[in-house]
Enzyme design. Structure first.
Site, PDB file in Angstrom:
ATOM      1  N   SER A 159      -1.781   4.887   1.720  1.00 16.97           N
ATOM      2  CA  SER A 159      -2.991   5.595   1.324  1.00 16.97           C
ATOM      3  C   SER A 159      -3.739   6.114   2.553  1.00 16.97           C
ATOM      4  O   SER A 159      -3.132   6.798   3.371  1.00 16.97           O
ATOM      5  CB  SER A 159      -3.861   4.636   0.494  1.00 16.97           C
ATOM      6  OG  SER A 159      -4.788   5.336  -0.272  1.00 16.97           O
ATOM      7  N   ARG A 229     -16.445   1.946  -7.341  1.00 12.09           N
ATOM      8  CA  ARG A 229     -15.203   1.183  -7.279  1.00 12.09           C
ATOM      9  C   ARG A 229     -14.433   1.273  -8.604  1.00 12.09           C
ATOM     10  O   ARG A 229     -13.211   1.392  -8.614  1.00 12.09           O
ATOM     11  CB  ARG A 229     -15.523  -0.276  -6.948  1.00 12.09           C
ATOM     12  CG  ARG A 229     -14.338  -1.192  -6.954  1.00 12.09           C
ATOM     13  CD  ARG A 229     -13.326  -0.783  -5.901  1.00 12.09           C
ATOM     14  NE  ARG A 229     -12.316  -1.813  -5.686  1.00 12.09           N
ATOM     15  CZ  ARG A 229     -11.334  -1.724  -4.813  1.00 12.09           C
ATOM     16  NH1 ARG A 229     -11.238  -0.652  -4.058  1.00 12.09           N
ATOM     17  NH2 ARG A 229     -10.469  -2.686  -4.674  1.00 12.09           N
ATOM     18  N   ASP A 325       2.523   7.428  -8.926  1.00 12.53           N
ATOM     19  CA  ASP A 325       1.300   7.614  -8.131  1.00 12.53           C
ATOM     20  C   ASP A 325       0.771   9.023  -8.366  1.00 12.53           C
ATOM     21  O   ASP A 325       1.349   9.998  -7.906  1.00 12.53           O
ATOM     22  CB  ASP A 325       1.632   7.401  -6.649  1.00 12.53           C
ATOM     23  CG  ASP A 325       0.404   7.496  -5.744  1.00 12.53           C
ATOM     24  OD1 ASP A 325      -0.685   7.896  -6.229  1.00 12.53           O
ATOM     25  OD2 ASP A 325       0.532   7.166  -4.552  1.00 12.53           O
ATOM     26  N   HIS A 358      -0.536   4.202  -7.721  1.00 13.95           N
ATOM     27  CA  HIS A 358      -0.792   4.251  -6.289  1.00 13.95           C
ATOM     28  C   HIS A 358      -0.782   2.860  -5.649  1.00 13.95           C
ATOM     29  O   HIS A 358      -0.293   2.676  -4.544  1.00 13.95           O
ATOM     30  CB  HIS A 358      -2.145   4.941  -6.068  1.00 13.95           C
ATOM     31  CG  HIS A 358      -2.545   5.055  -4.637  1.00 13.95           C
ATOM     32  ND1 HIS A 358      -1.792   5.757  -3.716  1.00 13.95           N
ATOM     33  CD2 HIS A 358      -3.605   4.556  -3.956  1.00 13.95           C
ATOM     34  CE1 HIS A 358      -2.383   5.689  -2.530  1.00 13.95           C
ATOM     35  NE2 HIS A 358      -3.475   4.966  -2.650  1.00 13.95           N
ATOM     36  N   ASP A 359      -1.347   1.882  -6.346  1.00 10.92           N
ATOM     37  CA  ASP A 359      -1.456   0.527  -5.802  1.00 10.92           C
ATOM     38  C   ASP A 359      -0.112  -0.157  -5.601  1.00 10.92           C
ATOM     39  O   ASP A 359      -0.067  -1.271  -5.068  1.00 10.92           O
ATOM     40  CB  ASP A 359      -2.320  -0.351  -6.718  1.00 10.92           C
ATOM     41  CG  ASP A 359      -3.753  -0.441  -6.205  1.00 10.92           C
ATOM     42  OD1 ASP A 359      -4.024   0.120  -5.125  1.00 10.92           O
ATOM     43  OD2 ASP A 359      -4.582  -1.068  -6.874  1.00 10.92           O
TER      44      ASP A 359
END
Lengths: 388, 209
Positions: A159, A229, A325, A358-359
């Site tokens: 990232s 967040r 992602d 993405h994580d």
């Protein structure tokens, strides 16, 4: 060099383990400001070998920090890349010397908006200069000079960490033997900027933010930061992963309540993500670091052609993306690969099939780990480092 | 070392045609292997000839296998991803048993000799007598070890004979430095009527300069 530093948290300042480097020579930032003095808080794992050739710089993501492979000093949770870094693991601390520095603008000991401006004795707040990914990398280079490391064996990160990896290879190619940018892009897309703007607006809309001047008033825009967040966290997952984890399951109840409490598990999960995040992160820092990502455009720095950023670059690259992602889609990794090919650079590219979004770069992804291990082993052999 | 040969055969057991390809490549050169599969040839070249080797492979599982073996390989295909490479970036560009599966073989071929000082191309010979007989006698499209797919599943959309290929090279001004015909075991076929008797063509090419 081992003076204690502390992180600003909601429950006061927490002492931080690890090292600090205080630099007095000014750092010329992209915005035109010369920052001096400044501090880099960093952590290391493993041993630097005699010829200082086994160092791996790990670059952390937007809300990460230097605690790669040890419990987090504020939350007590395992290090953010604990699954990958440690003795016998892929980033093997028996073989490699791991370094991770809190980015400039961060809130875990490095100079950032939450720290005291030595010129005024007050927290920087919004008087802190806007920093860029290139500025973060410039500061890290000072750290490497200080540690006497002429060439990193590898720079890696996911990232925003991946952006730093690309910047390293572009700015200091001769100092990077191998580079592994993961789940990243050579520039921040309009969609990514848009999501960041939502987060920043959430913070700035919180009355506790006080135009960025909340610290001296002992206030904290924690609600705004939590919303930021929550919105961001959705972008780190995938629709499939959210569905698999939560579906439409209800939270501790058998029926809808016809109200706005967290009826659904997914709501409860996001609220939890928001609440735990504000315990460890500074709102102004979030503004600055998201801005740094938004400003990132490696091609623009090089006359609009990304290949120019890597012309003559001797670094061995391994670009990795994830199928699900959508924040940094494979297409953007492919653009990096095309540019590297156009520059006749040495590049591998792997797209890992996963539904974790993405994580995935932080999670147990055997194919990611096998790829990284194979690539590092190959590079170690070329670099003349001993095998496992 | 962790770079042991794992699942790759020792060089002596390298597939016949790959061994011949390997014999055309000078040590310590820069090589791009397009359609490198799981990296068998590339691994051999890197470790036995000390080449600076890169690969390109369509299947992600092939790419991942290569990278796990420490090879520099990207996911990509000959039709779309050769344009990015600068001219003369490599000493050799290898396209082994892949040309017949590309959409634009002519453009691919021109890219090969542009990117590499030499190109090495191998392909199944559609002029082989078994294929001719299959069509003539059985009236069926061929099914051979090199062309095993039924007509409706085959990725091989641009098949040619050894003679066809030689004519294309002539028309495009591509220099044939060496051509070898191979029998069904991947051994050189040196007798007459290669276009009828050989199962594969293998060409070492370069751009007319």
């Amino acid at each position: 060099m081992n003076r204690p530093v502390a992180a600003p948290t909601r429950n006061g300042r927490v002492k931080l383990p690890g090292h600090v480097l205080d630099v007095t020579a000014p750092l010329a930032l992209d915005c035109g400001v010369e920052l001096a003095p400044y501090t880099i808080a960093y952590q290391t794992y493993g041993k630097l070998n005699a010829d200082r050739s086994n160092a791996i710089l790990v670059c952390h993501a937007l809300t990460g920090d230097q605690y790669v492979a040890e419990p987090h000093p504020v939350t007590g949770k395992p290090g953010w890349w604990d699954i990958l870094a440690g003795p016998g693991k892929v980033l093997d601390t028996n073989r490699y010397f791991l370094i991770c520095a809190n980015v400039l603008g961060g809130c875990m000991g490095s100079t950032g908006p939450a720290e005291i401006n030595p010129a005024t004795g007050e927290p920087w707040g919004l008087s802190f200069p806007v920093i860029t990914v290139a500025d973060m990398v410039r500061a890290q280079k000072q750290l490497l000079d200080h540690l006497g490391i002429k060439q990193l064996f590898c720079v890696t990160g996911g990232s925003m960490g991946g952006m730093q990896v690309l910047q390293w290879a572009a700015s200091y190619p001769e100092r990077v033997f191998a580079a592994v940018p993961i789940a990243t892009a050579a520039r921040h897309s309009a969609q990514n900027i848009a999501f960041h703007e939502v987060g920043r607006q959430a913070i700035m809309a919180d009355p506790e933010w006080c135009s960025g001047n909340y610290q001296p008033q002992n206030r904290n825009p924690s609600r705004g930061l939590a919303v930021a967040r929550m919105a961001a966290h959705i972008t780190y997952l995938s629709e499939a992963a959210l569905h698999r984890k939560f579906g439409r399951n209800l939270q501790d109840r058998n029926a809808l309540t016809f109200g706005f409490d967290a009826d659904f598990q997914v709501e409860n999960y996001l609220r939890h993500q928001g609440i735990t995040f504000v315990e460890r992160f500074d709102a102004n820092s979030y503004l600055y670091i998201t801005r740094a990502c938004d400003y990132f455009d490696l091609a623009a720095e090089h006359g609009g052609a990304l290949a120019n950023a890597f012309r003559g670059c001797p670094t061995r690259f391994c670009v990795i993306s994830f199928t699900s992602d959508w924040l940094y889609p494979t297409r953007e990794s492919r653009e990096i690969v095309h540019a590297l090919n156009a520059a006749a650079a040495n590049v591998s590219f792997v797209e890992v099939a996963t539904d974790k979004g993405h994580d995935a770069f932080l999670l147990d992804e055997p194919e990611l780990h096998a790829t990284l291990r194979g690539f590092l082993d190959g590079c170690a052999q070329h670099r003349g480092l001993p095998g496992a | 070392m962790s770079m042991d040969a794992r699942n790759f055969n020792p060089p002596s057991q390298l597939r016949g045609d790959l061994r011949l390809v390997g014999s055309m490549i000078e040590p310590q050169t820069r090589v791009l292997d397009i359609g490198c599969g799981d990296g068998e040839l590339l691994y051999y070249l890197v470790h036995s000839k000390g080449v600076d080797g890169r690969g390109m492979e369509l299947s992600q599982s092939g790419v991942n296998s290569c990278v796990r073996h420490g090879l520099s390989v990207i996911q990509g295909d000959a039709d779309n991803d050769l344009e990015d490479y600068p001219s003369d970036a490599f000493d050799y560009v290898v396209l082994s048993q892949t040309l017949q599966a590309t959409r634009k073989p002519r453009e691919v071929l021109l890219n090969l000799v542009r990117i590499g000082r030499h190109a090495i191309v191998s392909f199944p010979n559609f002029g082989h007598w078994r294929i001719r007989m299959g069509l003539l006698i059985a009236g069926r499209l061929p099914s051979t070890p090199l062309l095993p797919y039924p007509w409706h599943e085959t990725p091989n959309i641009h098949l040619c004979t050894i003679r066809d290929f030689a004519l294309l090279c002539r028309d495009e001004g591509i220099r044939v430095e060496k051509s070898v015909s191979l029998d069904r075991f991947g051994r050189p076929y040196t007798r007459a009527l290669a276009n009828l008797m050989a199962e594969q063509g293998l060409f070492l090419l370069s751009r007319a300069r």
